[in-house]
Design a protein around this motif. Structure first.
Motif, PDB file in Angstrom:
ATOM      1  N   GLU A  43       0.994  -1.102   0.072  1.00 40.59           N
ATOM      2  CA  GLU A  43       0.025   0.056   0.048  1.00 40.59           C
ATOM      3  C   GLU A  43       0.983   1.298  -0.016  1.00 40.59           C
ATOM      4  O   GLU A  43       1.863   1.410   0.886  1.00 40.59           O
ATOM      5  N   GLY A  45       0.961   5.247   0.807  1.00 40.34           N
ATOM      6  CA  GLY A  45       0.337   6.266   1.422  1.00 40.34           C
ATOM      7  C   GLY A  45      -0.591   5.384   2.300  1.00 40.34           C
ATOM      8  O   GLY A  45      -1.704   5.809   2.335  1.00 40.34           O
ATOM      9  N   GLU A  68       4.868   5.171   3.483  1.00 35.57           N
ATOM     10  CA  GLU A  68       4.224   6.335   4.247  1.00 35.57           C
ATOM     11  C   GLU A  68       5.467   7.368   4.160  1.00 35.57           C
ATOM     12  O   GLU A  68       6.278   6.952   4.804  1.00 35.57           O
ATOM     13  N   LYS A  69       5.152   8.593   3.766  1.00 41.11           N
ATOM     14  CA  LYS A  69       6.243   9.402   3.812  1.00 41.11           C
ATOM     15  C   LYS A  69       6.513  10.297   5.086  1.00 41.11           C
ATOM     16  O   LYS A  69       7.574  10.748   5.395  1.00 41.11           O
ATOM     17  N   PHE A  70       5.442  10.413   6.063  1.00 42.94           N
ATOM     18  CA  PHE A  70       5.620  11.020   7.257  1.00 42.94           C
ATOM     19  C   PHE A  70       5.768  10.031   8.484  1.00 42.94           C
ATOM     20  O   PHE A  70       5.112   8.829   8.591  1.00 42.94           O
ATOM     21  N   THR A  94       8.905   6.207   3.802  1.00 44.63           N
ATOM     22  CA  THR A  94       9.845   6.898   2.689  1.00 44.63           C
ATOM     23  C   THR A  94       8.868   7.292   1.493  1.00 44.63           C
ATOM     24  O   THR A  94       7.479   7.189   1.755  1.00 44.63           O
ATOM     25  N   ASP A  95       9.226   8.260   0.711  1.00 43.93           N
ATOM     26  CA  ASP A  95       8.464   8.562  -0.509  1.00 43.93           C
ATOM     27  C   ASP A  95       8.551   7.616  -1.638  1.00 43.93           C
ATOM     28  O   ASP A  95       9.529   7.065  -1.707  1.00 43.93           O
ATOM     29  N   ALA A  96       7.096   7.364  -1.974  1.00 40.34           N
ATOM     30  CA  ALA A  96       6.913   6.392  -2.765  1.00 40.34           C
ATOM     31  C   ALA A  96       7.987   6.717  -4.082  1.00 40.34           C
ATOM     32  O   ALA A  96       8.443   5.674  -4.927  1.00 40.34           O
ATOM     33  N   ASN A 114      -4.891   4.232  -1.956  1.00 41.25           N
ATOM     34  CA  ASN A 114      -6.161   4.435  -1.590  1.00 41.25           C
ATOM     35  C   ASN A 114      -6.260   6.191  -0.862  1.00 41.25           C
ATOM     36  O   ASN A 114      -5.449   6.371  -0.123  1.00 41.25           O
ATOM     37  N   PHE A 115      -7.199   6.747  -1.525  1.00 42.95           N
ATOM     38  CA  PHE A 115      -7.384   8.312  -1.116  1.00 42.95           C
ATOM     39  C   PHE A 115      -6.032   9.097  -1.052  1.00 42.95           C
ATOM     40  O   PHE A 115      -5.850   9.703  -0.170  1.00 42.95           O
ATOM     41  N   ASP A 117      -3.612  11.885  -2.065  1.00 46.64           N
ATOM     42  CA  ASP A 117      -3.823  13.316  -2.126  1.00 46.64           C
ATOM     43  C   ASP A 117      -4.057  13.633  -3.503  1.00 46.64           C
ATOM     44  O   ASP A 117      -3.227  13.328  -4.415  1.00 46.64           O
ATOM     45  N   THR A 196     -11.029   2.343   4.297  1.00 49.81           N
ATOM     46  CA  THR A 196      -9.918   2.766   4.951  1.00 49.81           C
ATOM     47  C   THR A 196     -10.561   4.022   5.723  1.00 49.81           C
ATOM     48  O   THR A 196     -11.784   4.194   5.828  1.00 49.81           O
ATOM     49  N   GLU A 197      -9.529   4.735   6.642  1.00 48.54           N
ATOM     50  CA  GLU A 197      -9.843   5.744   7.540  1.00 48.54           C
ATOM     51  C   GLU A 197     -10.548   6.763   6.757  1.00 48.54           C
ATOM     52  O   GLU A 197     -11.527   7.316   7.024  1.00 48.54           O
ATOM     53  N   TYR A 198      -9.813   7.208   5.691  1.00 50.69           N
ATOM     54  CA  TYR A 198     -10.250   8.462   4.792  1.00 50.69           C
ATOM     55  C   TYR A 198     -11.743   8.043   4.301  1.00 50.69           C
ATOM     56  O   TYR A 198     -12.608   8.730   4.378  1.00 50.69           O
TER      57      TYR A 198
HETATM   58  C1  LIG Z   1      -5.197  11.307   2.048  1.00 49.29           C
HETATM   59  S1  LIG Z   1      -4.290  10.318   3.015  1.00 49.29           S
HETATM   60  C2  LIG Z   1      -4.957   8.573   2.984  1.00 49.29           C
HETATM   61  C3  LIG Z   1      -4.581   7.885   3.883  1.00 49.29           C
HETATM   62  C4  LIG Z   1      -5.403   6.373   3.894  1.00 49.29           C
HETATM   63  N1  LIG Z   1      -4.662   5.692   2.481  1.00 49.29           N
HETATM   64  C5  LIG Z   1      -6.458   6.364   3.873  1.00 49.29           C
HETATM   65  O1  LIG Z   1      -7.228   5.969   2.999  1.00 49.29           O
HETATM   66  O2  LIG Z   1      -7.106   6.560   4.951  1.00 49.29           O
HETATM   67  C6  LIG Z   1      -2.755  10.122   1.969  1.00 49.29           C
HETATM   68  C7  LIG Z   1      -1.519   9.580   2.690  1.00 49.29           C
HETATM   69  O3  LIG Z   1      -0.604   9.378   1.650  1.00 49.29           O
HETATM   70  C8  LIG Z   1       0.659   9.963   2.188  1.00 49.29           C
HETATM   71  N2  LIG Z   1       1.584  10.209   0.832  1.00 49.29           N
HETATM   72  C9  LIG Z   1       1.204  11.104   0.078  1.00 49.29           C
HETATM   73  N3  LIG Z   1       2.320  11.125  -0.805  1.00 49.29           N
HETATM   74  C10 LIG Z   1       3.094  10.012  -0.561  1.00 49.29           C
HETATM   75  C11 LIG Z   1       4.196   9.737  -1.239  1.00 49.29           C
HETATM   76  N4  LIG Z   1       4.905  10.273  -2.437  1.00 49.29           N
HETATM   77  N5  LIG Z   1       4.980   8.808  -0.411  1.00 49.29           N
HETATM   78  C12 LIG Z   1       4.637   8.085   0.405  1.00 49.29           C
HETATM   79  N6  LIG Z   1       3.231   8.527   1.104  1.00 49.29           N
HETATM   80  C13 LIG Z   1       2.656   9.535   0.667  1.00 49.29           C
HETATM   81  C14 LIG Z   1       0.334  11.060   2.976  1.00 49.29           C
HETATM   82  O4  LIG Z   1       1.454  11.339   3.684  1.00 49.29           O
HETATM   83  C15 LIG Z   1      -0.921  10.634   3.565  1.00 49.29           C
HETATM   84  O5  LIG Z   1      -0.904   9.864   4.744  1.00 49.29           O
END
Ligand SMILES: C[S@@+](CC[C@H](N)C(=O)[O-])C[C@H]1O[C@@H](n2cnc3c(N)ncnc32)[C@H](O)[C@@H]1O
Length: 227
Positions: A43, A45, A68-70, A94-96, A114-115, A117, A196-198
């Protein structure tokens, strides 16, 4: 995603240490970390990890890897999996965009978005996780019979993404622009219906959920996967 309770992060990181790697610090995964399972799924993000934990709980012979990047966010996801006693979940901060440097190639059966940004401003389209630059990376991660599943609430982002997949030569094999809140029997824990949570938040607001399944170019013309 809002980041709350930063003070709890060190304790969460310690709790989840065996299943969490911060690839911004060290790109080498522990030996044997991804082996011993029938299938690997990824998965990108994962946010706070609700989806990946549901999937891992349902399919113990599959290893679910989450990006997940954070760090503050993935610490919560990994701690959730730890608290649930899940053996088959791994978390990588990491960043994807760096996925190829961290993960084995052609190893993942399914990639879930999933969801993601939506980055609504046109000049930010390169940051969308369905941009062609990411699709090239996903293709290298997927097995020969692998595929990708994408879910979003955002109609504009969804349509743009369909075009992005098609421009990159992917075959978009299943589009549903209003995923039912009730799964057909036996599909409750499929990527399409596991919420998912979102997703829970958007469903509570009555926003239709969109889903598609896509297969990279080399596999176009094959039968849609049935699982
Ligand atoms: C809108 S949230 C959705 C979270 C979860 N997938 C859900 O549906 O509840 C998007 C998540 O993707 C992460 N994200 C965005 N760009 C990313 C990237 N390039 N690499 C890794 N994670 C990323 C963000 O930090 C965020 O936690």
């Amino acid at each position: 995603m809002r980041i709350r309770g930063r003070d709890k992060v060190p304790a969460l990181l310690e709790m989840a240490a065996p299943i969490l790697v911060d690839a911004e610090q060290d790109m080498v995964l522990p030996a044997g970390w991804l082996t011993g399972y029938d299938r690997l799924c990824l998965e990108v993000g994962c946010g706070r990890g609700s989806f990946i934990c549901q999937m891992a709980d349902h399919a113990p012979n599959t290893l679910f890897v989450a990006f997940e990047k954070f760090l503050e966010i993935i610490a919560r996801a990994a701690a959730l999996a730890t608290a649930q006693g899940l053996q088959n979940a791994r978390f990588i901060r990491t960043d994807a965009a760096k996925a190829e440097m961290v993960l084995p190639l052609h190893a993942f059966h399914v990639i879930y978005l999933n969801f993601s940004d939506p980055w609504p401003r046109r000049r930010n389209d390169i940051k969308r996780l369905t941009h062609q630059r990411y699709l090239q990376i996903y293709k290298k991660l997927l097995t020969a019979d692998g595929w990708l599943e994408f879910k979003t609430d955002n109609a504009t982002f969804f349509e743009w993404s369909v075009g992005s997949f098609q421009k990159a030569g992917w075959s978009v094999q299943a589009i549903d622009t209003n995923v039912s809140n009730t799964a057909p029997p036996g599909e409750e824990m499929s990527a399409k219906y596991a919420q998912t949570e979102y997703e829970r938040r958007f469903r509570a607001l009555g926003i239709p959920i969109r889903h598609l399944r896509a297969v990279p170019a080399t596999l176009s013309g094959t039968e849609p996967p049935t699982h």
